[in-house]
Design a protein around this motif. Structure first.
Motif, PDB file in Angstrom:
ATOM      1  N   LEU A   1      12.128  18.635   2.028  1.00 34.06           N
ATOM      2  CA  LEU A   1      12.695  17.407   1.493  1.00 34.06           C
ATOM      3  C   LEU A   1      12.331  17.228   0.018  1.00 34.06           C
ATOM      4  O   LEU A   1      11.272  17.673  -0.418  1.00 34.06           O
ATOM      5  CB  LEU A   1      12.204  16.202   2.293  1.00 34.06           C
TER       6      LEU A   1
ATOM      7  N   TYR B   1       9.578   8.980   1.696  1.00 35.64           N
ATOM      8  CA  TYR B   1       8.363   8.339   2.205  1.00 35.64           C
ATOM      9  C   TYR B   1       8.090   7.064   1.403  1.00 35.64           C
ATOM     10  O   TYR B   1       7.707   6.032   1.967  1.00 35.64           O
ATOM     11  CB  TYR B   1       7.202   9.322   2.093  1.00 35.64           C
TER      12      TYR B   1
ATOM     13  N   ILE C   1       6.736  13.075  -0.681  1.00 34.77           N
ATOM     14  CA  ILE C   1       8.148  13.043  -0.316  1.00 34.77           C
ATOM     15  C   ILE C   1       8.766  11.732  -0.810  1.00 34.77           C
ATOM     16  O   ILE C   1       8.229  10.649  -0.568  1.00 34.77           O
ATOM     17  CB  ILE C   1       8.312  13.165   1.207  1.00 34.77           C
TER      18      ILE C   1
ATOM     19  N   MET D   1      10.091   9.338   9.146  1.00 33.73           N
ATOM     20  CA  MET D   1       9.410   8.965   7.910  1.00 33.73           C
ATOM     21  C   MET D   1       9.043   7.477   7.920  1.00 33.73           C
ATOM     22  O   MET D   1       8.001   7.082   7.396  1.00 33.73           O
ATOM     23  CB  MET D   1      10.288   9.283   6.708  1.00 33.73           C
TER      24      MET D   1
ATOM     25  N   ALA E   1      15.498  13.069   8.620  1.00 35.83           N
ATOM     26  CA  ALA E   1      14.047  12.850   8.667  1.00 35.83           C
ATOM     27  C   ALA E   1      13.668  11.376   8.595  1.00 35.83           C
ATOM     28  O   ALA E   1      12.523  11.020   8.888  1.00 35.83           O
ATOM     29  CB  ALA E   1      13.384  13.601   7.512  1.00 35.83           C
TER      30      ALA E   1
ATOM     31  N   PHE F   1       8.096  18.502   6.556  1.00 36.47           N
ATOM     32  CA  PHE F   1       8.944  17.831   5.576  1.00 36.47           C
ATOM     33  C   PHE F   1       8.984  18.560   4.233  1.00 36.47           C
ATOM     34  O   PHE F   1       9.462  18.014   3.243  1.00 36.47           O
ATOM     35  CB  PHE F   1       8.430  16.400   5.343  1.00 36.47           C
TER      36      PHE F   1
ATOM     37  N   GLU G   1      17.413  14.443   4.409  1.00 34.43           N
ATOM     38  CA  GLU G   1      16.631  13.216   4.278  1.00 34.43           C
ATOM     39  C   GLU G   1      17.045  12.196   5.322  1.00 34.43           C
ATOM     40  O   GLU G   1      16.195  11.486   5.885  1.00 34.43           O
ATOM     41  CB  GLU G   1      16.801  12.642   2.866  1.00 34.43           C
TER      42      GLU G   1
ATOM     43  N   SER H   1      10.768  15.987  -3.255  1.00 35.74           N
ATOM     44  CA  SER H   1       9.483  15.339  -3.511  1.00 35.74           C
ATOM     45  C   SER H   1       9.315  15.115  -5.004  1.00 35.74           C
ATOM     46  O   SER H   1      10.071  15.641  -5.825  1.00 35.74           O
ATOM     47  CB  SER H   1       8.331  16.190  -2.971  1.00 35.74           C
TER      48      SER H   1
END
Length: 314
Positions: free
Chosen positions: A181, A218, A215, A264, A260, A178, A257, A183
């Motif tokens: 992505l 997340y 992330i 996530m 993912a 990840f 994103e 963060s």
């Protein structure tokens, strides 16, 4: 009740002379939280929350305290730390490091509605955007590296099926990448009891003491998993869609994103399944730990595994 260190009225009245907040009117313990001592403080000039840290040490606090001040300065609904007469935001009382913050309106909700979820998502995105200019950095202490270390110690306590499920998910997450992505600073624990609602508006985010750099989606996944989950682990689509729509009203997600996102959601569920298993089976001796049922997040993880790519609500 979250009062592990007792502060007497005379002690606090004397301590408040370090601040320009008037005279003490009332001191009352707050029955919320599981780690720190919290008091509601009323003076002749207003209302405040006093937190005494039972685990974190003074040298560990600047990242969190400065972050709260930064976010409040940028318009994010969170409590701003108050400096004493020596311009220090971190003080000491009864041998404990202490922070005093302004009182925020509202209270936690047991069951959110769609309007509240939309407002929550929008404020979370605003927090992420405000965090872009925060210079502090804190690695996630309960991220994938931690899962890989503690999971093997938990397998003997679980049934064969549960141990196999945990081992497989830890492996799946370890193989995921990840790093591409976006963060930044995340709250990392934005459960319902850490958000004060004032009707359908956000009164404020509280308890930033798991905040770290990780992330961004997340953080969104952690929030969806708590605010939108039903008792059986299923996610309420209307609430999840509202929360994600609110988030994207302030910070639209990239295609990477979105791709993912399903994994996530599983990562966010895994983190709290593992941490609750750890607290349940291996509570640190002498540490103030309130044990919560690990099965809640096992059910949520199982739901996301079954839904697969369909679990997005974006």
């Amino acid at each position: 009740m979250s009062v592990f260190t007792t502060v007497s009225t005379p002690e606090l009245a004397s301590w408040l002379k370090r601040y320009a907040l008037g005279e003490l009117v009332e001191l009352k313990g707050i029955a919320a939280g599981t780690t720190n001592t919290n008091y509601a403080v009323t003076t002749t000039q207003g209302q405040y929350v006093l937190t005494l840290f039972e685990a974190l040490q003074t040298h560990e606090l600047p990242f969190y305290v400065n972050l709260m001040a930064h976010l409040a300065h940028h318009g994010v609904a969170c409590a701003a730390p108050i400096a004493n007469q020596r311009d220090e935001m971190i003080d000491t009382i009864c041998g404990r490091p202490t922070v005093l913050v302004g009182w925020l309106p509202g209270e936690p909700v047991e069951q959110a509605n769609a309007a509240q979820c939309f407002a929550l998502g929008a404020m979370l995105a605003q927090m992420h955007r405000a965090g872009e200019t925060y210079p502090g950095h804190m690695a996630n202490p309960r991220g994938p590296a931690w899962w890989n270390v503690v999971a093997p110690a938990l397998y003997p306590y679980l049934s064969d099926d549960d141990a196999a499920m945990l081992k497989a998910e830890v492996g799946q997450q370890s193989r995921a990448r990840f790093t591409h992505l976006p963060s930044g600073v995340i709250h990392a624990d934005l459960f319902r009891d850490n958000v004060l609602m004032h009707g359908d508006r956000i009164g404020g985010f509280i308890d930033f003491y798991y905040a770290c750099n990780d992330i961004l989606i997340y953080d969104l996944a952690i929030t969806v998993n708590d605010w939108c989950a039903q008792p059986d682990g299923e996610i309420e689509p209307e609430l999840a869609q509202a929360l994600c729509a609110g988030y994207q009203s302030a910070r639209p997600l990239s295609e990477a994103e979105r791709e993912a996102w399903p994994l996530m959601l599983r990562a966010a569920a895994l983190r709290f399944w593992v941490s609750r298993l750890w607290d349940w089976h291996k509570p640190p001796v002498g540490e103030l730990t309130y044990r919560r049922d690990p099965m809640t997040f096992q059910h949520i993880l199982n739901t996301h595994q079954r839904r697969g790519e369909a679990a997005h609500w974006l």
